[in-house]
Design an enzyme around this catalytic site. Structure first.
Site, PDB file in Angstrom:
ATOM      1  N   GLY A   1       0.796  -1.228   0.000  1.00  0.00           N
ATOM      2  CA  GLY A   1       0.000   0.000   0.000  1.00  0.00           C
ATOM      3  C   GLY A   1       0.824   1.271   0.000  1.00  0.00           C
ATOM      4  O   GLY A   1       2.010   1.277  -0.347  1.00  0.00           O
TER       5      GLY A   1
ATOM      6  N   CYS B   1       1.887   3.032   2.490  1.00  0.00           N
ATOM      7  CA  CYS B   1       2.944   3.072   3.506  1.00  0.00           C
ATOM      8  C   CYS B   1       4.268   2.527   2.975  1.00  0.00           C
ATOM      9  O   CYS B   1       5.306   3.182   3.060  1.00  0.00           O
ATOM     10  CB  CYS B   1       2.487   2.281   4.724  1.00  0.00           C
ATOM     11  SG  CYS B   1       3.710   2.194   6.007  1.00  0.00           S
TER      12      CYS B   1
ATOM     13  N   HIS C   1       0.204   2.457  11.867  1.00  0.00           N
ATOM     14  CA  HIS C   1       0.026   1.591  13.044  1.00  0.00           C
ATOM     15  C   HIS C   1      -1.422   1.575  13.516  1.00  0.00           C
ATOM     16  O   HIS C   1      -1.856   0.608  14.129  1.00  0.00           O
ATOM     17  CB  HIS C   1       0.999   1.968  14.173  1.00  0.00           C
ATOM     18  CG  HIS C   1       1.154   3.438  14.415  1.00  0.00           C
ATOM     19  ND1 HIS C   1       1.856   4.253  13.579  1.00  0.00           N
ATOM     20  CD2 HIS C   1       0.684   4.237  15.393  1.00  0.00           C
ATOM     21  CE1 HIS C   1       1.822   5.491  14.040  1.00  0.00           C
ATOM     22  NE2 HIS C   1       1.112   5.513  15.140  1.00  0.00           N
TER      23      HIS C   1
ATOM     24  N   HIS D   1      21.515   5.076  32.084  1.00  0.00           N
ATOM     25  CA  HIS D   1      22.289   6.311  31.918  1.00  0.00           C
ATOM     26  C   HIS D   1      23.530   6.008  31.087  1.00  0.00           C
ATOM     27  O   HIS D   1      24.180   5.000  31.330  1.00  0.00           O
ATOM     28  CB  HIS D   1      22.710   6.840  33.288  1.00  0.00           C
ATOM     29  CG  HIS D   1      23.640   8.007  33.191  1.00  0.00           C
ATOM     30  ND1 HIS D   1      23.213   9.271  32.842  1.00  0.00           N
ATOM     31  CD2 HIS D   1      24.992   8.099  33.359  1.00  0.00           C
ATOM     32  CE1 HIS D   1      24.248  10.089  32.816  1.00  0.00           C
ATOM     33  NE2 HIS D   1      25.352   9.394  33.126  1.00  0.00           N
TER      34      HIS D   1
HETATM   35  P1  FAD Z   1      -2.984   2.108   2.183  1.00  0.00           P
HETATM   36  O1  FAD Z   1      -1.626   1.920   2.712  1.00  0.00           O
HETATM   37  O2  FAD Z   1      -3.275   3.365   1.443  1.00  0.00           O
HETATM   38  O3  FAD Z   1      -3.264   0.859   1.245  1.00  0.00           O
HETATM   39  C1  FAD Z   1      -4.412   0.735   0.482  1.00  0.00           C
HETATM   40  C2  FAD Z   1      -4.141  -0.196  -0.673  1.00  0.00           C
HETATM   41  O4  FAD Z   1      -5.373  -0.521  -1.294  1.00  0.00           O
HETATM   42  C3  FAD Z   1      -3.269   0.404  -1.766  1.00  0.00           C
HETATM   43  O5  FAD Z   1      -2.206  -0.453  -2.055  1.00  0.00           O
HETATM   44  C4  FAD Z   1      -4.206   0.531  -2.963  1.00  0.00           C
HETATM   45  O6  FAD Z   1      -3.558   0.339  -4.210  1.00  0.00           O
HETATM   46  C5  FAD Z   1      -5.184  -0.593  -2.690  1.00  0.00           C
HETATM   47  N1  FAD Z   1      -6.482  -0.429  -3.335  1.00  0.00           N
HETATM   48  C6  FAD Z   1      -7.295   0.648  -3.302  1.00  0.00           C
HETATM   49  N2  FAD Z   1      -8.450   0.411  -3.950  1.00  0.00           N
HETATM   50  C7  FAD Z   1      -8.359  -0.871  -4.406  1.00  0.00           C
HETATM   51  C8  FAD Z   1      -9.226  -1.705  -5.129  1.00  0.00           C
HETATM   52  N3  FAD Z   1     -10.447  -1.306  -5.499  1.00  0.00           N
HETATM   53  N4  FAD Z   1      -8.809  -2.959  -5.433  1.00  0.00           N
HETATM   54  C9  FAD Z   1      -7.583  -3.402  -5.056  1.00  0.00           C
HETATM   55  N5  FAD Z   1      -6.732  -2.646  -4.348  1.00  0.00           N
HETATM   56  C10 FAD Z   1      -7.108  -1.402  -4.025  1.00  0.00           C
HETATM   57  N6  FAD Z   1       1.992   6.661   8.623  1.00  0.00           N
HETATM   58  C11 FAD Z   1       2.700   6.328   9.722  1.00  0.00           C
HETATM   59  O7  FAD Z   1       2.136   5.733  10.654  1.00  0.00           O
HETATM   60  N7  FAD Z   1       4.036   6.613   9.830  1.00  0.00           N
HETATM   61  C12 FAD Z   1       4.692   7.261   8.851  1.00  0.00           C
HETATM   62  O8  FAD Z   1       5.892   7.511   8.973  1.00  0.00           O
HETATM   63  C13 FAD Z   1       3.981   7.650   7.688  1.00  0.00           C
HETATM   64  N8  FAD Z   1       4.603   8.301   6.692  1.00  0.00           N
HETATM   65  C14 FAD Z   1       3.894   8.619   5.566  1.00  0.00           C
HETATM   66  C15 FAD Z   1       4.558   9.312   4.552  1.00  0.00           C
HETATM   67  C16 FAD Z   1       3.875   9.669   3.406  1.00  0.00           C
HETATM   68  C17 FAD Z   1       4.595  10.407   2.318  1.00  0.00           C
HETATM   69  C18 FAD Z   1       2.509   9.308   3.255  1.00  0.00           C
HETATM   70  C19 FAD Z   1       1.761   9.645   1.994  1.00  0.00           C
HETATM   71  C20 FAD Z   1       1.845   8.628   4.260  1.00  0.00           C
HETATM   72  C21 FAD Z   1       2.527   8.294   5.430  1.00  0.00           C
HETATM   73  N9  FAD Z   1       1.904   7.643   6.488  1.00  0.00           N
HETATM   74  C22 FAD Z   1       2.604   7.316   7.610  1.00  0.00           C
HETATM   75  C23 FAD Z   1       0.478   7.268   6.428  1.00  0.00           C
HETATM   76  C24 FAD Z   1       0.337   5.789   6.056  1.00  0.00           C
HETATM   77  O9  FAD Z   1       0.975   5.545   4.833  1.00  0.00           O
HETATM   78  C25 FAD Z   1      -1.136   5.400   5.976  1.00  0.00           C
HETATM   79  O10 FAD Z   1      -1.786   5.767   7.170  1.00  0.00           O
HETATM   80  C26 FAD Z   1      -1.281   3.911   5.765  1.00  0.00           C
HETATM   81  O11 FAD Z   1      -0.642   3.490   4.587  1.00  0.00           O
HETATM   82  C27 FAD Z   1      -2.764   3.513   5.710  1.00  0.00           C
HETATM   83  O12 FAD Z   1      -2.849   2.143   5.510  1.00  0.00           O
HETATM   84  P2  FAD Z   1      -4.119   1.480   4.804  1.00  0.00           P
HETATM   85  O13 FAD Z   1      -3.865   0.011   4.850  1.00  0.00           O
HETATM   86  O14 FAD Z   1      -5.353   1.999   5.390  1.00  0.00           O
HETATM   87  O15 FAD Z   1      -4.096   1.996   3.306  1.00  0.00           O
END
Ligand code: FAD
Ligand code: NAD
Length: 468
Positions: free
Chosen positions: A40, A42, A323, A446
């Site tokens: 995803g 992340c 997380h 420490h």
């Molecule tokens: P996502 O990681 O967004 O995954 C969703 C997945 O679903 C994607 O791979 C997408 O392609 C897939 N998808 C969507 N629709 C469909 C569909 N219809 N069919 C099949 N697949 C589909 N969070 C932290 O905790 N620490 C950090 O240091 C941090 N740094 C970040 C830095 C950046 C630049 C960004 C943009 C975000 C950061 N985040 C961080 C936030 C974190 O990335 C997200 O909170 C996290 O990825 C959410 O996880 P998720 O599983 O909900 O969704």
């Protein structure tokens, strides 16, 4: 048609963790991801690549600015090889996403590559990249489709010079002047990367402080240290237009007095938040309802209005953090298995991976004031620690907020070296409803940065920090 106990749409930290936990609990599990790599936002374009660039640029800054002070001399000029830096980052991403594929195989989780969409409440159709489709049946379905970058209605993202975080992670040159719209987590982390590499960086923020959802003391301290690093800030500025002419970009904003201010640079990073991603899911076919801001509506069990369909992570309400998504993935798997898991959302820590790092858990001082809770404050400066002086990372502090009567820790806010890791002590203490005195009486090794947590707890308990 293959029948699964659970099908998960999306393989980010929410989806893949849910898949592993479901498999561990004995469910026949399928995961569907539209991209060729798992993990995803992340793993591919978020947490991991941004931290890889933060680490590389930090090494560069140390080499240029701090090595000499440590008695390390490098003959000749120290140069950045951006192409190599970006390639290393991609190597880290590739290794990490392959690791998820390994975990899917190990747990016997079926991976489908393609766009998942609802046929009805128990069937998902997967449209593959070669145009073919396949439909699978599942007793339960978890939507874990995450989020995408938000923008402002008048901005045309060309993804070359008017960019989001995704493009900022793979630039081909170091900007001369990067204008960052939004002084939140992405703007500051990626702004700091390019600042360290030599770009001029101006952060244009709508609110009157950066990282506006965190404790105000953290906003103030982070801005102070980033200003020392020569980043510029325009607070209380409402951006109203963004234009590109050739290699030049112009951002116009109204300041607090209503005067128009113009910023000119060569790149604009739009970092004004992210929004839930549900495109292509065909939610109507399953009857799943959305709430305001396009997020999927869920109850306290993360169940949508259709009882066998759950949603987790960035696509639902709450902090958009990896997380948080992971905890929700585990929770849903365990609920489906008949267990009674629980998440304390107040105890999900938030971290900004700038240097100094910023980390927090629990209530901010502003929130306690607003709720009328009587509290005590214990604060300890990093510069008073032997460990901080040894490494010359002296910026920052730890601040502990404790209930005035019971001494229970209500919030911990810290900025300084390694705070991203230090915050876990505060989370652990608060999970066990520790008092400030509990933390103060624990031995802390420490010399460590963690001693600042003990000292702040001593200060909160009885105003008796030892080393100030
Ligand atoms: P996502 O990681 O967004 O995954 C969703 C997945 O679903 C994607 O791979 C997408 O392609 C897939 N998808 C969507 N629709 C469909 C569909 N219809 N069919 C099949 N697949 C589909 N969070 C932290 O905790 N620490 C950090 O240091 C941090 N740094 C970040 C830095 C950046 C630049 C960004 C943009 C975000 C950061 N985040 C961080 C936030 C974190 O990335 C997200 O909170 C996290 O990825 C959410 O996880 P998720 O599983 O909900 O969704
Ligand atoms: P954010 O919500 O952290 O910050 C957006 C900032 O943009 C806010 O300060 C907001 O006031 C400002 N803003 C909004 N509209 C504006 C306008 N018109 N003009 C100027 N400023 C404006 O969002 P983000 O930095 O884009 O990050 C998105 C999400 O990704 C966050 O929710 C965050 O949780 C997650 N993320 C987390 C990490 C981490 O945990 N270290 C890192 C990166 C991203």
């Amino acid at each position: 048609m293959t029948q699964y106990d659970v099908a998960i749409i999306g393989s980010g930290p929410g989806g893949y963790v849910a898949a592993i936990r479901c498999a561990q609990l004995g469910m026949k599990t399928a995961i569907i991801e539209k991209y060729a790599t798992l993990g995803g936002t992340c793993l591919n374009v978020g947490c991991i690549p941004s931290k890889a660039l933060l680490d590389s640029s930090h090494h560069y800054e140390d080499a240029v600015k701090h090595f000499q002070e440590h008695g390390i001399e490098i003959p000749g000029a120290i140069k950045v090889n951006l192409e190599k830096m970006i390639a290393r980052k991609q190597g880290v991403v590739d290794m990490t996403t392959k690791g998820i594929q390994f975990l899917m195989d190990k747990n016997k989780i079926e991976v489908f590559e393609g766009l998942g969409s609802f046929k009805d409440a128990t069937h998902v159709t997967i449209k593959k990249n070669d145009g073919k489709s396949e439909t699978i049946a599942a007793k339960n379905i978890i939507i874990a489709t995450g989020s995408k970058p938000s923008t402002l209605p008048f901005i045309e993202l060309d993804k070359e010079r008017i960019i989001t975080s995704t493009e900022a992670l793979k630039l081909k040159e170091i900007p001369k002047h990067l204008i960052v719209i939004g002084g939140g987590v992405i703007g500051l982390e990626l702004g700091q990367v390019y600042k360290r590499l030599g770009a001029e960086v101006t952060v244009v923020e709508y609110m009157d402080r950066i990282i506006p959802t965190m404790d105000a003391a953290l906003s103030k301290e982070l801005m102070k240290t980033m200003k020392k690093q020569k980043a510029k800030f325009a607070l209380s500025h409402k951006v109203k237009s963004v234009e590109r002419k050739g290699k030049e970009v112009t951002v116009k904003a109204d300041n607090k007095k209503g005067e128009e201010v113009t910023f000119t640079g060569d790149y604009v990073l739009v970092a004004v938040g992210r929004s839930a991603y549900t495109e292509g899911l065909n939610l109507e076919a399953a009857g799943v309802k959305l709430e305001e801001r396009g997020r999927i509506a869920v109850n306290e069990h993360l169940q949508t209005n259709i009882s066998n369909i759950y949603a987790i992570g960035d696509v639902i309400k709450g902090a958009m953090l990896a997380h948080k998504a992971e905890e929700e993935g585990t929770l849903v798997a365990e609920i489906m298995a008949g267990q009674k898991p629980h998440i304390d959302y107040n105890l999900i820590p938030g971290v900004v991976y700038t240097w100094p790092e910023v980390a927090a858990v629990g209530k901010t001082e502003e929130e306690l004031k607003e709720a009328g809770v009587e509290y005590k404050v214990g604060q300890f400066p990093m510069r008073a620690l032997g460990r901080a002086r040894a490494s010359m990372d002296i910026d920052g502090f730890v601040k502990i907020l404790a209930d005035k009567k019971t001494d229970e820790v209500l919030g911990v806010h810290m900025i300084g070296a390694r705070c991203a890791d230090l915050i876990t002590e505060a989370v652990t203490a608060m999970e066990f409803r520790a008092s400030a005195e509990d933390i103060a009486r624990m031995s802390h090794a420490h010399p460590t940065y963690a001693e600042a947590v003990k000292e702040a707890a001593l200060a909160a308990t009885a105003d008796r920090a030892l080393h100030v």
